[in-house]
Design an enzyme around this catalytic site. Structure first.
Site, short mmCIF file in Angstrom:
data_model
loop_
_atom_site.label_atom_id
_atom_site.label_comp_id
_atom_site.label_asym_id
_atom_site.label_seq_id
_atom_site.Cartn_x
_atom_site.Cartn_y
_atom_site.Cartn_z
N GLU A 157 0.72 -0.99 -0.04
CA GLU A 157 0.08 0.02 0.31
C GLU A 157 0.81 1.15 0.03
O GLU A 157 1.97 1.44 0.52
CB GLU A 157 -0.92 0.02 1.40
CG GLU A 157 -2.32 0.36 1.08
CD GLU A 157 -2.92 -0.41 0.01
OE1 GLU A 157 -3.13 0.10 -1.29
OE2 GLU A 157 -3.80 -1.39 0.43
N HIS A 158 0.66 2.32 -0.99
CA HIS A 158 1.25 3.43 -1.01
C HIS A 158 2.63 3.38 -1.42
O HIS A 158 3.63 4.12 -1.01
CB HIS A 158 1.19 4.33 0.34
CG HIS A 158 -0.30 4.92 0.68
ND1 HIS A 158 -0.70 5.96 0.06
CD2 HIS A 158 -1.26 4.37 1.26
CE1 HIS A 158 -2.06 6.29 0.38
NE2 HIS A 158 -2.15 5.38 1.31
N THR A 159 2.84 2.19 -2.32
CA THR A 159 4.21 1.75 -2.73
C THR A 159 4.15 2.00 -4.27
O THR A 159 5.32 2.17 -4.79
CB THR A 159 4.44 0.55 -2.47
OG1 THR A 159 3.35 -0.49 -3.02
CG2 THR A 159 4.78 0.06 -1.21
N ASP A 160 2.95 2.17 -4.82
CA ASP A 160 2.91 2.19 -6.55
C ASP A 160 3.67 3.47 -6.95
O ASP A 160 4.30 3.56 -8.02
CB ASP A 160 1.47 1.99 -7.17
CG ASP A 160 0.41 2.77 -6.72
OD1 ASP A 160 0.57 3.86 -5.71
OD2 ASP A 160 -0.74 2.72 -7.41
N SER A 206 -11.70 1.09 -6.18
CA SER A 206 -11.32 1.34 -7.55
C SER A 206 -12.50 1.28 -8.26
O SER A 206 -12.18 1.10 -9.60
CB SER A 206 -10.23 0.79 -8.07
OG SER A 206 -8.99 0.84 -7.21
N SER A 207 -13.45 1.97 -7.94
CA SER A 207 -14.71 2.15 -9.11
C SER A 207 -14.26 3.03 -10.05
O SER A 207 -14.62 2.82 -11.32
CB SER A 207 -15.90 2.62 -8.45
OG SER A 207 -15.79 3.66 -7.71
N ASP A 254 -4.31 0.54 -9.60
CA ASP A 254 -5.79 0.20 -9.96
C ASP A 254 -6.11 -0.08 -11.30
O ASP A 254 -6.91 -1.09 -11.77
CB ASP A 254 -6.59 1.43 -9.39
CG ASP A 254 -6.39 1.64 -7.89
OD1 ASP A 254 -5.55 0.86 -7.14
OD2 ASP A 254 -6.60 2.99 -7.48
N TYR A 296 -3.40 11.99 0.48
CA TYR A 296 -2.63 11.38 -0.35
C TYR A 296 -1.57 11.97 -1.10
O TYR A 296 -0.55 11.66 -1.34
CB TYR A 296 -3.64 10.97 -1.43
CG TYR A 296 -3.14 9.87 -2.48
CD1 TYR A 296 -3.45 8.34 -2.37
CD2 TYR A 296 -2.61 10.14 -3.87
CE1 TYR A 296 -2.81 7.46 -3.16
CE2 TYR A 296 -1.99 9.44 -4.63
CZ TYR A 296 -2.42 7.89 -4.18
OH TYR A 296 -1.57 7.07 -5.30
C1 GLA Z 1 -5.32 4.56 -4.31
C2 GLA Z 1 -4.36 4.87 -5.65
C3 GLA Z 1 -3.51 3.75 -5.85
C4 GLA Z 1 -2.39 3.48 -4.86
C5 GLA Z 1 -3.49 3.33 -3.42
C6 GLA Z 1 -2.54 3.30 -2.17
O1 GLA Z 1 -6.08 3.45 -4.52
O2 GLA Z 1 -5.52 4.99 -6.71
O3 GLA Z 1 -2.63 4.19 -7.10
O4 GLA Z 1 -1.62 4.51 -4.72
O5 GLA Z 1 -4.12 4.28 -3.34
O6 GLA Z 1 -1.92 1.99 -2.43
#
Ligand code: GLA
Length: 395
Positions: A44-47, A136-137, A182, A231
């Protein structure tokens, strides 16, 4: 073949969208496309730090149905918003009065910009991916828009192009600075598998999930109010940490390049806050790598422990959890049959993800719902998910 996979996966939503199309336009759609929502198992929060993620597509979908019409006008109806818009492909602008239409507009605009000539169309879309829940809708709407156009007009669009186009629509048209996870999983998920993605070079592989465990997603019911502003704050903090480490002489372009022992060395040069932010990302990347190995070896117990550690890190170092998410995680871990529990997605509300032995999943869901209601007076929605295929079309 595709037809039956398609129907099995999301028959109810497809029928609803198809009949809405018939009702609105008096004919059957030429093409139907759909893309799933996702849940992130770990990473999480790595992309956006060029790191590693391990999401799975879930059996909840956004479905697009449509047909061509002469000219350059697109008429689009949203079943979920009970609303409609019309726009010209020659002048695609953001629409602040109908924000639901911006995902389709953005994808259409960038397709046109990349030289794909679109045609006028009648479109209806809707689905059952919960909105603003961290599943992720939005990515599902973008990817479904792209595969819909691809099938309707026979465009040559490879899946990675669809992923990047969809992310571009979200970043540059809708204006949300998300990473690539996503859209990637919505386009490229595999049934019964998670997807291990290196967000640095976009190499990936599908990781099989055991059939005796279930992914149970629990929606806290709390909308992710702070999610976007916080974010952006986190994104900037990560950039700052990298800049400061580079200034100290470390050869790093992103937090992906930072190893746990580098953090020790960087301690002096980073504020306590930036050190914690960086530590989350660096340790989370390690957890994903270890988690993939554990899953591939069938060691779901170890995977569950890593999920738990991920939550602690997101709560304490990255500070993106919330009271409701922490309560859900704490209650989940007390239930029989649970292997691991953590918040998932951007945080500040939204969902938790739990890995649970299959034979305990229904009782787990019931107990969690009950204790959450008793403790906080809030209703949680719980989805026992099936890891699913990414975007598909028929027609
Ligand atoms: C949201 C963002 C993703 C990712 C996550 C956290 O879903 O759309 O790209 O950064 O937060 O992992």
């Amino acid at each position: 073949m595709v037809e039956s996979v398609f129907q099995r996966a999301c028959g109810g939503v497809v029928s609803a969208v198809e009949s809405a199309f018939r009702e609105a336009f008096g004919a059957a759609p030429e093409v139907v496309g759909r893309a799933p929502g996702r849940v992130n198992l770990i990473g999480e929060h790595t992309d956006y730090n060029d790191g590693f993620v391990l999401p799975a597509a879930i059996d909840r979908y956004i479905v697009f149905a449509g047909r061509r019409r002469p000219g350059r006008e697109v008429r689009a109806l949203s079943v979920d918003f009970e609303d409609q818009v019309e726009f010209s492909l020659d002048d695609i602008q953001r629409d602040s009065k109908h924000p639901w239409s911006n995902y389709l507009r953005g994808v259409s605009r960038f397709l046109e910009g990349d030289g794909h000539r679109l045609s006028g169309a009648q479109v209806v879309f809707g689905g059952d991916v919960p909105r603003e829940a961290g599943l992720s809708s939005s990515a599902a709407v973008e990817v479904a828009s792209a595969v819909f156009w691809k099938k309707l007009l026979n465009l040559e669009l490879d899946p990675i192009y669809v992923v990047k186009l969809s992310r571009r629509a979200e970043n540059q048209f809708v204006g949300v600075p998300c990473g690539i996870m996503d859209q990637f999983i919505s386009a490229l998920g595999h049934r019964d598998h998670a997807l291990f993605l290196d967000c640095g070079d976009l190499t990936y592989r599908h990781v099989p999930l055991r059939d005796d465990v279930k992914i149970v997603v629990c929606n806290s019911g709390v909308k992710r109010a702070l999610a976007q502003s916080e974010y952006e704050v986190r994104l900037n903090q990560c950039r700052q940490a990298v800049a400061q480490m580079a200034a100290e002489g470390l050869a790093v372009n992103s937090l992906r390049d930072v190893q746990p022992h580098d953090l020790e060395a960087a301690k002096g040069g980073l504020s306590e806050l930036l050190l914690r932010r960086a530590r989350h990302v660096v340790t989370e990347n390690q957890r994903v790598l270890e988690g993939v190995k554990a899953l591939e070896a069938g060691d779901v117990e170890r995977f569950g422990e890593l999920m738990n550690a991920s939550h602690e890190s997101l709560r304490d170092d990255y500070e993106v959890s919330s009271r409701e998410l922490d309560v859900l995680v704490e209650f989940a871990r007390k239930q029989p049959g649970v292997l691991g529990a953590r918040m998932t997605g951007a945080g500040f509300g939204g969902c938790t993800v739990n890995l649970v032995w299959a034979d305990a999943a229904v009782a787990f869901a019931e107990a969690l719902r009950k204790s959450y209601l008793e403790a906080l007076g809030l209703k949680a929605e719980i989805y026992i998910c099936q890891a699913s295929d990414g975007a598909l079309t028929t027609g």
